[in-house]
Design an enzyme around this catalytic site. Structure first.
Site, PDB file in Angstrom:
ATOM      1  CB  SER A   1      -6.947  50.763  23.679  1.00 58.63           C
ATOM      2  OG  SER A   1      -6.978  51.359  23.518  1.00 58.63           O
TER       3      SER A   1
ATOM      4  CG  HIS B   1       1.814  50.769  18.267  1.00 56.20           C
ATOM      5  ND1 HIS B   1       1.140  51.285  17.935  1.00 56.20           N
ATOM      6  CD2 HIS B   1       2.695  51.088  18.822  1.00 56.20           C
ATOM      7  CE1 HIS B   1       0.264  52.690  18.887  1.00 56.20           C
ATOM      8  NE2 HIS B   1       1.605  53.105  19.037  1.00 56.20           N
TER       9      HIS B   1
ATOM     10  CG  HIS C   1      -7.203  54.697  15.729  1.00 55.18           C
ATOM     11  ND1 HIS C   1      -6.278  53.239  16.178  1.00 55.18           N
ATOM     12  CD2 HIS C   1      -8.458  54.197  16.748  1.00 55.18           C
ATOM     13  CE1 HIS C   1      -6.613  52.959  16.878  1.00 55.18           C
ATOM     14  NE2 HIS C   1      -7.967  52.917  17.203  1.00 55.18           N
TER      15      HIS C   1
ATOM     16  CE1 TYR D   1      -5.514  58.488  16.848  1.00 55.04           C
ATOM     17  CE2 TYR D   1      -7.769  57.479  17.524  1.00 55.04           C
ATOM     18  CZ  TYR D   1      -6.080  57.532  17.961  1.00 55.04           C
ATOM     19  OH  TYR D   1      -5.493  56.332  18.677  1.00 55.04           O
ATOM     20  CD  GLU D   2      -3.356  55.591  13.195  1.00 52.86           C
ATOM     21  OE1 GLU D   2      -2.548  55.623  12.965  1.00 52.86           O
ATOM     22  OE2 GLU D   2      -4.209  55.163  14.251  1.00 52.86           O
TER      23      GLU D   2
ATOM     24  CB  ALA E   1     -10.808  51.395  25.125  1.00 51.93           C
TER      25      ALA E   1
ATOM     26  CG  MET F   1     -10.983  58.826  20.289  1.00 55.61           C
ATOM     27  SD  MET F   1      -9.749  60.100  20.314  1.00 55.61           S
ATOM     28  CE  MET F   1      -9.891  60.308  22.031  1.00 55.61           C
ATOM     29  CB  SER F   2     -12.220  52.924  17.173  1.00 57.44           C
ATOM     30  OG  SER F   2     -12.937  52.189  17.982  1.00 57.44           O
TER      31      SER F   2
ATOM     32  CG  ASN G   1     -12.125  57.231  30.536  1.00 51.55           C
ATOM     33  OD1 ASN G   1     -12.127  56.438  29.354  1.00 51.55           O
ATOM     34  ND2 ASN G   1     -12.922  58.249  29.823  1.00 51.55           N
TER      35      ASN G   1
ATOM     36  CG  HIS H   1      -3.128  56.917  25.394  1.00 49.96           C
ATOM     37  ND1 HIS H   1      -4.685  56.629  24.568  1.00 49.96           N
ATOM     38  CD2 HIS H   1      -2.528  56.186  25.256  1.00 49.96           C
ATOM     39  CE1 HIS H   1      -3.683  55.618  23.828  1.00 49.96           C
ATOM     40  NE2 HIS H   1      -2.636  55.835  24.005  1.00 49.96           N
TER      41      HIS H   1
HETATM   42  N1  HPA Z   1     -13.620  59.465  24.729  1.00 47.74           N
HETATM   43  C1  HPA Z   1     -12.752  58.996  23.648  1.00 47.74           C
HETATM   44  N2  HPA Z   1     -12.408  57.930  23.008  1.00 47.74           N
HETATM   45  C2  HPA Z   1     -11.923  56.908  24.193  1.00 47.74           C
HETATM   46  C3  HPA Z   1     -12.165  57.540  25.747  1.00 47.74           C
HETATM   47  C4  HPA Z   1     -12.836  58.936  26.206  1.00 47.74           C
HETATM   48  O1  HPA Z   1     -13.538  59.147  26.948  1.00 47.74           O
HETATM   49  N3  HPA Z   1     -11.971  56.355  26.636  1.00 47.74           N
HETATM   50  C5  HPA Z   1     -11.333  55.935  25.549  1.00 47.74           C
HETATM   51  N4  HPA Z   1     -11.819  55.783  24.103  1.00 47.74           N
END
Ligand code: HPA
Length: 281
Positions: A34, A65, A87, A89-90, A117, A212-213, A236, A248
């Site tokens: 991302s 996508h 991912h 989580y998918e 990200a 998460m990756s 973030n 998100h």
């Molecule tokens: N946590 C998990 N995955 C993320 C985050 C986060 O704060 N920011 C971007 N991907």
């Protein structure tokens, strides 16, 4: 668990297709996370091929996508970029990128540059910062190699993130007067964001970023002999470290703000790899 017999057939077909369309493999592959998609526009002589043409690659479940590879050059360095990753989580399955990465390796790719990200756990890397991944924590303790045969499954992870490639990244950052800290990336399964208590625990463990990756791919890549480098774009502050609620949309918004600068750095990094003898031999 990976069904190697079925996957091998798909890998062979995918390698044949890539060779037919693009010739020899580029030395460098990039997984675009991302916020990193802007790098695609910096690829010269770019040719696109959707994952649907490569049976070993993850097949998109959500329409709309972009899931494709982009093959071309940045400066003198040939490169293949992967837009779209599977991912965990998918589907609960953390082996989703096995076919793609093994295809790259068998085609002849030498180095895998991962981008993602992340949430930052450290005040000195606010949103917009880049972090070079020096090490990782596999918090869910899941492995894509469960069920793999042979002693190769006991992969050494002590320098999973390649020292020479990291030194190269630091040199390129320095030449651009850019601050590029190194740190530890912690994989959280998601898809929910972490709790503040989890983030405090990860910080105590030594994590500097959370996402998460990346970790399953690093394990798969080291298992099949690809050299690995990772770059995390902070979108973030992690949960509990800022007053803002995590969404998100917020992470995507920050990724967009910083994406251009991140992509420009990535392009410089890839271009400079043309001068690394260990990749070119
Ligand atoms: N946590 C998990 N995955 C993320 C985050 C986060 O704060 N920011 C971007 N991907």
């Amino acid at each position: 668990m990976i069904d190697n017999k079925t996957l091998d057939v798909k890998i062979a077909a995918s390698v044949a297709k890539l060779t037919e369309l693009f010739g020899n493999a580029p030395e460098v592959a990039v997984v675009l996370g991302s916020g990193w998609a802007g790098a695609v526009s910096l690829v010269e002589e770019a040719k696109h091929l959707p994952y649907t043409e490569l049976s070993a690659f993850p097949q998109p479940k959500v329409e709309g996508h972009v899931n494709e590879i982009v093959v071309g050059k940045i400066g003198a360095q040939r490169v293949v970029m992967l837009r779209g990753r599977a991912h965990t989580y998918e589907s609960v399955d953390c082996t989703g990128m096995a076919g793609a990465l093994r295809t790259l390796k068998r085609w002849g790719v030498k180095a895998l540059l991962q981008t993602n990200a992340s949430g930052s756990l450290r005040a000195h890397t606010p949103p917009g910062s880049l972090m070079l991944i020096a090490d990782h924590i596999n918090a869910p303790q899941r492995s894509p190699l469960v069920g793999e045969p042979g002693s190769e499954r006991f992969v050494d992870m002590s320098t999973a993130y390649d020292l020479e490639l990291r030194a190269h990244a630091k040199k390129i950052a320095q030449s651009r007067n850019m601050v590029l800290g190194e740190g530890t990336y912690c994989w959280a399964l998601g898809p929910q964001f972490e709790t503040p208590a989890e983030i405090r625990m990860f910080a105590a463990w030594g994590a500097d970023a959370v996402g998460m990756s990346t970790v399953p791919e690093t394990i798969l890549a080291r298992h099949c002999g690809l050299r690995v480098m990772g770059l995390a774009l902070m979108t973030n502050m992690a949960a509990g470290l800022s007053a803002e609620a995590l969404t998100h949309a917020l992470t995507l918004q920050q990724a967009q703000i910083s994406g251009e600068r991140a992509a420009a750095f990535l392009a410089a990094l890839v271009a400079g790899m043309a001068e690394l003898p260990s990749l070119q031999s």
